[in-house]
Design an enzyme around this catalytic site. Structure first.
Site, mmCIF file in Angstrom:
data_model
loop_
_atom_site.group_PDB
_atom_site.id
_atom_site.type_symbol
_atom_site.label_atom_id
_atom_site.label_comp_id
_atom_site.label_asym_id
_atom_site.label_seq_id
_atom_site.Cartn_x
_atom_site.Cartn_y
_atom_site.Cartn_z
ATOM 1 N N ASN A 135 0.807 -1.218 0.000
ATOM 2 C CA ASN A 135 0.000 0.000 0.000
ATOM 3 C C ASN A 135 0.844 1.275 0.000
ATOM 4 O O ASN A 135 0.393 2.310 -0.491
ATOM 5 C CB ASN A 135 -0.916 -0.044 1.242
ATOM 6 C CG ASN A 135 -1.527 1.288 1.569
ATOM 7 O OD1 ASN A 135 -2.434 1.752 0.875
ATOM 8 N ND2 ASN A 135 -1.030 1.937 2.621
ATOM 9 N N TYR B 75 2.713 10.095 -11.959
ATOM 10 C CA TYR B 75 1.960 9.314 -10.962
ATOM 11 C C TYR B 75 1.152 8.224 -11.676
ATOM 12 O O TYR B 75 1.161 7.060 -11.269
ATOM 13 C CB TYR B 75 1.041 10.225 -10.135
ATOM 14 C CG TYR B 75 0.211 9.423 -9.134
ATOM 15 C CD1 TYR B 75 0.824 8.759 -8.075
ATOM 16 C CD2 TYR B 75 -1.176 9.308 -9.271
ATOM 17 C CE1 TYR B 75 0.077 7.996 -7.175
ATOM 18 C CE2 TYR B 75 -1.925 8.553 -8.369
ATOM 19 C CZ TYR B 75 -1.290 7.902 -7.329
ATOM 20 O OH TYR B 75 -2.024 7.141 -6.438
HETATM 21 P P1 NDP Z 1 -1.361 8.628 2.749
HETATM 22 O O1 NDP Z 1 -0.441 9.749 2.394
HETATM 23 O O2 NDP Z 1 -2.388 8.884 3.793
HETATM 24 O O3 NDP Z 1 -0.508 7.344 3.196
HETATM 25 C C1 NDP Z 1 0.646 6.976 2.511
HETATM 26 C C2 NDP Z 1 1.383 5.918 3.316
HETATM 27 O O4 NDP Z 1 2.534 5.480 2.572
HETATM 28 C C3 NDP Z 1 1.877 6.442 4.654
HETATM 29 O O5 NDP Z 1 1.638 5.481 5.656
HETATM 30 C C4 NDP Z 1 3.367 6.610 4.438
HETATM 31 O O6 NDP Z 1 4.056 6.337 5.654
HETATM 32 C C5 NDP Z 1 3.673 5.517 3.398
HETATM 33 N N1 NDP Z 1 4.855 5.855 2.620
HETATM 34 C C6 NDP Z 1 4.993 6.888 1.739
HETATM 35 N N2 NDP Z 1 6.243 6.928 1.263
HETATM 36 C C7 NDP Z 1 6.914 5.907 1.860
HETATM 37 C C8 NDP Z 1 8.249 5.430 1.791
HETATM 38 N N3 NDP Z 1 9.174 6.034 1.021
HETATM 39 N N4 NDP Z 1 8.610 4.348 2.526
HETATM 40 C C9 NDP Z 1 7.704 3.750 3.323
HETATM 41 N N5 NDP Z 1 6.421 4.133 3.436
HETATM 42 C C10 NDP Z 1 6.046 5.211 2.710
HETATM 43 O O7 NDP Z 1 -2.056 8.171 1.389
HETATM 44 P P2 NDP Z 1 -3.132 7.023 1.050
HETATM 45 O O8 NDP Z 1 -3.479 6.242 2.236
HETATM 46 O O9 NDP Z 1 -4.208 7.676 0.283
HETATM 47 O O10 NDP Z 1 -2.280 6.162 0.018
HETATM 48 C C11 NDP Z 1 -2.043 4.767 0.179
HETATM 49 C C12 NDP Z 1 -1.954 4.150 -1.191
HETATM 50 O O11 NDP Z 1 -3.198 4.302 -1.855
HETATM 51 C C13 NDP Z 1 -0.895 4.752 -2.104
HETATM 52 O O12 NDP Z 1 -0.267 3.730 -2.828
HETATM 53 C C14 NDP Z 1 -1.730 5.645 -3.026
HETATM 54 O O13 NDP Z 1 -1.091 5.851 -4.256
HETATM 55 C C15 NDP Z 1 -2.974 4.813 -3.156
HETATM 56 N N6 NDP Z 1 -4.160 5.507 -3.590
HETATM 57 C C16 NDP Z 1 -4.629 6.602 -2.925
HETATM 58 C C17 NDP Z 1 -5.773 7.237 -3.362
HETATM 59 C C18 NDP Z 1 -6.324 8.472 -2.740
HETATM 60 O O14 NDP Z 1 -7.103 9.182 -3.389
HETATM 61 N N7 NDP Z 1 -5.987 8.790 -1.502
HETATM 62 C C19 NDP Z 1 -6.530 6.701 -4.515
HETATM 63 C C20 NDP Z 1 -5.924 5.578 -5.146
HETATM 64 C C21 NDP Z 1 -4.800 4.992 -4.682
HETATM 65 P P3 NDP Z 1 5.324 7.133 6.213
HETATM 66 O O15 NDP Z 1 5.238 8.545 5.699
HETATM 67 O O16 NDP Z 1 5.211 7.010 7.708
HETATM 68 O O17 NDP Z 1 6.485 6.372 5.663
HETATM 69 C C1 8X3 Z 2 -5.161 8.693 -6.278
HETATM 70 C C2 8X3 Z 2 -6.385 9.088 -7.002
HETATM 71 O O1 8X3 Z 2 -7.275 10.615 -8.837
HETATM 72 O O2 8X3 Z 2 -5.601 11.535 -7.367
HETATM 73 O O3 8X3 Z 2 -4.558 7.578 -6.825
HETATM 74 O O4 8X3 Z 2 -4.995 9.914 -8.998
HETATM 75 S S1 8X3 Z 2 -6.026 10.355 -8.086
#
Ligand code: NDP
Ligand code: 8X3
Length: 250
Positions: free
Chosen positions: A85, A151
């Site tokens: 994730n 992205y």
């Molecule tokens: P958040 O920013 O809330 O969470 C991101 C998480 O990823 C954090 O726990 C962060 O932890 C971890 N992370 C980021 N960079 C690193 C790194 N270099 N090493 C280890 N851990 C890392 O975002 P979301 O919960 O929304 O995102 C989670 C996933 O869902 C991602 O892959 C995102 O692309 C995907 N996603 C999100 C969407 C949205 O609209 N929010 C839609 C579709 C997909 P820490 O900083 O403590 O390391």
């Molecule tokens: C995150 C959703 O629409 O910002 O993956 O790309 S969007």
């Protein structure tokens, strides 16, 4: 009792998965991220309901990823389910104005980081010829939107890797599937806009976005199917969202 490793558990979707799965009573959790304070808080909160530990590593540092997995102790060593994730968007710029640092971050974290973690965990799954990998993609894995360029490329790569893993790991009986969310209100946009909370908040205004708990609910469903059922590819959007660019804000 299955052991689940969740990357990116300190916030958003990963954190919601941790909280949701802790309450199921069927899982032992390994929570990963870089923010130690948040990991400690979450472990303290969830240890009331389940066995839980944390690992602190940056998914970009492949030796650290391997060391962290090698350092797991006791029953936590026997990982059954990997939720890939961790990831973020960095910036939202047209290609000609994109920042090389942002591009590196997205490709290194979303693609290579996912690979490093998978590589470190896989021997545990291939050895026992079972396991489940959930790759968190995005609607950005399925379509490309203005200024989403790198992205979207990183998430298209996750989509391809999800398919590639499923093909290559088929002989081991390992389940592989992706969950591709649309817009989810997490810290995602704060990270994308480098801490500009006002700009981030605007992304989710005027419609009802998905919440991290909605995705956690789906992941809890996906991993609890009978073992012969593999949900291979699942796209989920808010009812108000029809595509990356069409959101009903009326
Ligand atoms: P958040 O920013 O809330 O969470 C991101 C998480 O990823 C954090 O726990 C962060 O932890 C971890 N992370 C980021 N960079 C690193 C790194 N270099 N090493 C280890 N851990 C890392 O975002 P979301 O919960 O929304 O995102 C989670 C996933 O869902 C991602 O892959 C995102 O692309 C995907 N996603 C999100 C969407 C949205 O609209 N929010 C839609 C579709 C997909 P820490 O900083 O403590 O390391
Ligand atoms: C995150 C959703 O629409 O910002 O993956 O790309 S969007």
């Amino acid at each position: 009792m299955k052991t689940v490793l969740i990357s990116g558990a300190t916030s958003g979707i990963g954190k919601a998965c941790a909280e949701r799965l802790a309450n199921e009573g069927a899982y032992r959790l390994i929570l990963c991220g870089r923010r130690q304070e948040r990991l400690d808080e979450l472990v303290a909160e969830l240890s009331i309901s389940c066995e839980v530990t944390s690992l602190n590593f940056d998914v970009r540092e492949r030796d650290k990823v391997q060391e962290a997995i090698d350092g797991l102790e006791g029953k936590f060593q026997d990982i059954d389910i990997l939720i890939n994730n961790a990831g973020n968007a960095h910036g939202l710029d047209p290609i000609e104005k994109g920042s090389l640092d942002d591009w590196d971050a997205m490709l290194d974290i979303n693609v290579k980081g996912l690979l490093y973690l998978t590589k470190a965990v896989l021997p545990k799954l291939t050895a026992k010829k079972s396991g489940h990998i959930i790759n968190i993609g995005s609607t950005a894995a399925k379509e490309v939107y203005p200024n989403g360029n790198v992205y979207c490329a990183s998430k298209h790569a996750v989509d391809a890797l999800n398919q590639g893993m499923r093909i290559d790991l088929n002989q081991y009986g390992i389940r592989v599937g992706a969950v591709h969310p649309g817009m989810v209100e997490t810290e995602f946009s704060e990270v994308r806009f480098k801490g500009d909370s006002e700009r981030a908040a605007k992304v989710y205004q005027g419609f009802r976005p998905l919440q991290a708990e909605d995705i956690a609910d789906i992941i809890a469903f996906v991993i609890s199917r009978p073992y012969h059922v593999n949900i291979a590819d699942l796209v989920v959007m808010s009812t108000d969202q029809a595509s990356s660019t069409i959101v009903n804000k009326s």
